[in-house]
Design a protein around this motif. Sequence first.
Motif, PDB file in Angstrom:
ATOM      1  N   SER A 141       0.801  -1.243   0.000  1.00 11.27           N
ATOM      2  CA  SER A 141       0.000   0.000   0.000  1.00 11.27           C
ATOM      3  C   SER A 141       0.826   1.282   0.000  1.00 11.27           C
ATOM      4  N   ILE A 142       0.235   2.325   0.583  1.00 14.02           N
ATOM      5  CA  ILE A 142       0.807   3.677   0.545  1.00 14.02           C
ATOM      6  C   ILE A 142       2.222   3.717   1.120  1.00 14.02           C
ATOM      7  N   LEU A 143       2.429   3.002   2.222  1.00 18.85           N
ATOM      8  CA  LEU A 143       3.742   3.052   2.856  1.00 18.85           C
ATOM      9  C   LEU A 143       4.816   2.407   1.998  1.00 18.85           C
ATOM     10  N   ALA A 144       4.442   1.360   1.258  1.00 21.11           N
ATOM     11  CA  ALA A 144       5.395   0.731   0.343  1.00 21.11           C
ATOM     12  C   ALA A 144       5.811   1.730  -0.731  1.00 21.11           C
ATOM     13  N   ARG A 145       4.836   2.490  -1.239  1.00 23.96           N
ATOM     14  CA  ARG A 145       5.134   3.510  -2.249  1.00 23.96           C
ATOM     15  C   ARG A 145       6.030   4.600  -1.669  1.00 23.96           C
ATOM     16  N   ALA A 146       5.766   4.989  -0.428  1.00 21.80           N
ATOM     17  CA  ALA A 146       6.594   6.009   0.229  1.00 21.80           C
ATOM     18  C   ALA A 146       8.026   5.519   0.387  1.00 21.80           C
ATOM     19  N   GLU A 147       8.193   4.235   0.609  1.00 22.44           N
ATOM     20  CA  GLU A 147       9.535   3.661   0.727  1.00 22.44           C
ATOM     21  C   GLU A 147      10.235   3.645  -0.621  1.00 22.44           C
ATOM     22  N   GLU A 148       9.482   3.223  -1.665  1.00 21.18           N
ATOM     23  CA  GLU A 148      10.056   3.182  -3.014  1.00 21.18           C
ATOM     24  C   GLU A 148      10.502   4.559  -3.479  1.00 21.18           C
ATOM     25  N   SER A 149       9.736   5.594  -3.111  1.00 24.61           N
ATOM     26  CA  SER A 149      10.084   6.951  -3.539  1.00 24.61           C
ATOM     27  C   SER A 149      11.150   7.570  -2.635  1.00 24.61           C
ATOM     28  N   GLY A 150      11.621   6.819  -1.630  1.00 23.69           N
ATOM     29  CA  GLY A 150      12.736   7.287  -0.798  1.00 23.69           C
ATOM     30  C   GLY A 150      12.346   8.227   0.313  1.00 23.69           C
ATOM     31  N   LEU A 151      11.045   8.456   0.535  1.00 25.28           N
ATOM     32  CA  LEU A 151      10.590   9.354   1.601  1.00 25.28           C
ATOM     33  C   LEU A 151      10.707   8.698   2.968  1.00 25.28           C
ATOM     34  N   LEU A 152      10.610   7.361   2.953  1.00 24.25           N
ATOM     35  CA  LEU A 152      10.562   6.571   4.182  1.00 24.25           C
ATOM     36  C   LEU A 152      11.506   5.392   4.042  1.00 24.25           C
ATOM     37  N   GLU A 153      12.204   5.088   5.155  1.00 32.60           N
ATOM     38  CA  GLU A 153      13.010   3.871   5.175  1.00 32.60           C
ATOM     39  C   GLU A 153      12.587   3.107   6.418  1.00 32.60           C
ATOM     40  N   ASP A 202       6.153  14.902   4.521  1.00 32.46           N
ATOM     41  CA  ASP A 202       6.000  15.623   3.251  1.00 32.46           C
ATOM     42  C   ASP A 202       6.151  14.690   2.063  1.00 32.46           C
ATOM     43  N   GLY A 203       5.154  14.718   1.174  1.00 35.42           N
ATOM     44  CA  GLY A 203       5.211  13.964  -0.068  1.00 35.42           C
ATOM     45  C   GLY A 203       4.512  12.619  -0.038  1.00 35.42           C
ATOM     46  N   VAL A 204       4.166  12.118   1.155  1.00 40.04           N
ATOM     47  CA  VAL A 204       3.537  10.794   1.224  1.00 40.04           C
ATOM     48  C   VAL A 204       2.105  10.845   0.685  1.00 40.04           C
ATOM     49  N   ILE A 205       1.331  11.854   1.105  1.00 35.28           N
ATOM     50  CA  ILE A 205       0.039  12.108   0.468  1.00 35.28           C
ATOM     51  C   ILE A 205      -0.128  13.605   0.246  1.00 35.28           C
ATOM     52  N   THR A 206      -1.102  13.994  -0.558  1.00 34.56           N
ATOM     53  CA  THR A 206      -1.233  15.412  -0.907  1.00 34.56           C
ATOM     54  C   THR A 206      -1.734  16.232   0.278  1.00 34.56           C
ATOM     55  N   LYS A 207      -1.327  17.514   0.308  1.00 35.58           N
ATOM     56  CA  LYS A 207      -1.763  18.463   1.339  1.00 35.58           C
ATOM     57  C   LYS A 207      -3.290  18.566   1.374  1.00 35.58           C
ATOM     58  N   GLU A 208      -3.933  18.553   0.207  1.00 41.89           N
ATOM     59  CA  GLU A 208      -5.384  18.723   0.126  1.00 41.89           C
ATOM     60  C   GLU A 208      -6.111  17.618   0.886  1.00 41.89           C
ATOM     61  N   SER A 248      -8.669  18.243   4.358  1.00 39.05           N
ATOM     62  CA  SER A 248     -10.116  18.019   4.348  1.00 39.05           C
ATOM     63  C   SER A 248     -10.556  16.922   5.296  1.00 39.05           C
ATOM     64  N   GLU A 249      -9.603  16.107   5.791  1.00 39.52           N
ATOM     65  CA  GLU A 249     -10.027  14.926   6.543  1.00 39.52           C
ATOM     66  C   GLU A 249     -10.440  15.250   7.980  1.00 39.52           C
ATOM     67  N   SER A 250     -11.039  14.256   8.627  1.00 37.33           N
ATOM     68  CA  SER A 250     -11.477  14.396  10.013  1.00 37.33           C
ATOM     69  C   SER A 250     -10.321  14.804  10.914  1.00 37.33           C
TER      70      SER A 250
END
Length: 228
Positions: free
Chosen positions: A19-31, A153-159, A163-165
């Motif tokens: 999921s999202i965290l795997a993508r964040a790791e691939e993009s180098g934002l998260l290790e 920063d960069g994991v999901i959009t600011k928007e 808007s979320e709870s």
Amino acid sequence: MKIDILTLFPEAFSPLKTSILARAEESGLLEINIINIRDFSQDKHKKCDDYPFGGGAGMLMTVQPLFDAIKSVYDEKAKIIFPSPIGKTYNVQKAQQLSQFQHLIFVCGHYEGVDDRLFQLFDIEQISIGDYVLTGGEIPSMVIIDSLARFVDGVITKESLDSESFSNGCLEYPQYTRPQEFMGLKVPDVLVSGNHQEVDKWRREQSLLRTKEIRKDLYDKLNNTQDN
Ligand code: 4G0
């Protein structure tokens, strides 16, 4: 951000690898590194638990494997987190605060907890995800990591964050997608009117109504000076 997870059950973290965290790791934002505490046990049978002094139910994690596992990943900028029923209750403010660190170390407890000397040896923040007990700190660690990673920063959009709870202190408004009518139920007219000002106004009203109905505790904090 670097996140080290120390656990006796490394396989419990496979959900983080999708999921999202795997993508964040691939993009180098998260290790994210998962470390088996058992690898650090100096016991001949790699034992990591023992009976509590003074007696009582169950077992405790022994301090030596935990101490050496933490030492193996620790640096001056790291913050150590121990999910525990005795911690302060986690919330979105804490998630945002944690998302600002360069390096987090999560220590997952098991059995009836850990030898308390661990908390004298390191500066460790105990955090609870709610007033209930789980069999281990793995699920709370994943809850905390998933929720704080969304603020990196960069994991999901600011928007989507805005808007979320909870982002503005109240619950999110109801949302609808196609079809415009299902089983006789129609999407509210204002949402298909094309009038963005009216849409915004409706959403703010719905947010407040929901918050008052479902979360009076949050509603009362919205510096509403009028009577409710
Ligand atoms: C430490 C966190 C860790 C002590 C962890 C249990 C619930 C939470 C654990 C214990 C956890 C939470 C004393 C039972 C592992 N359960 N609410 N289980 N004791 O965040």
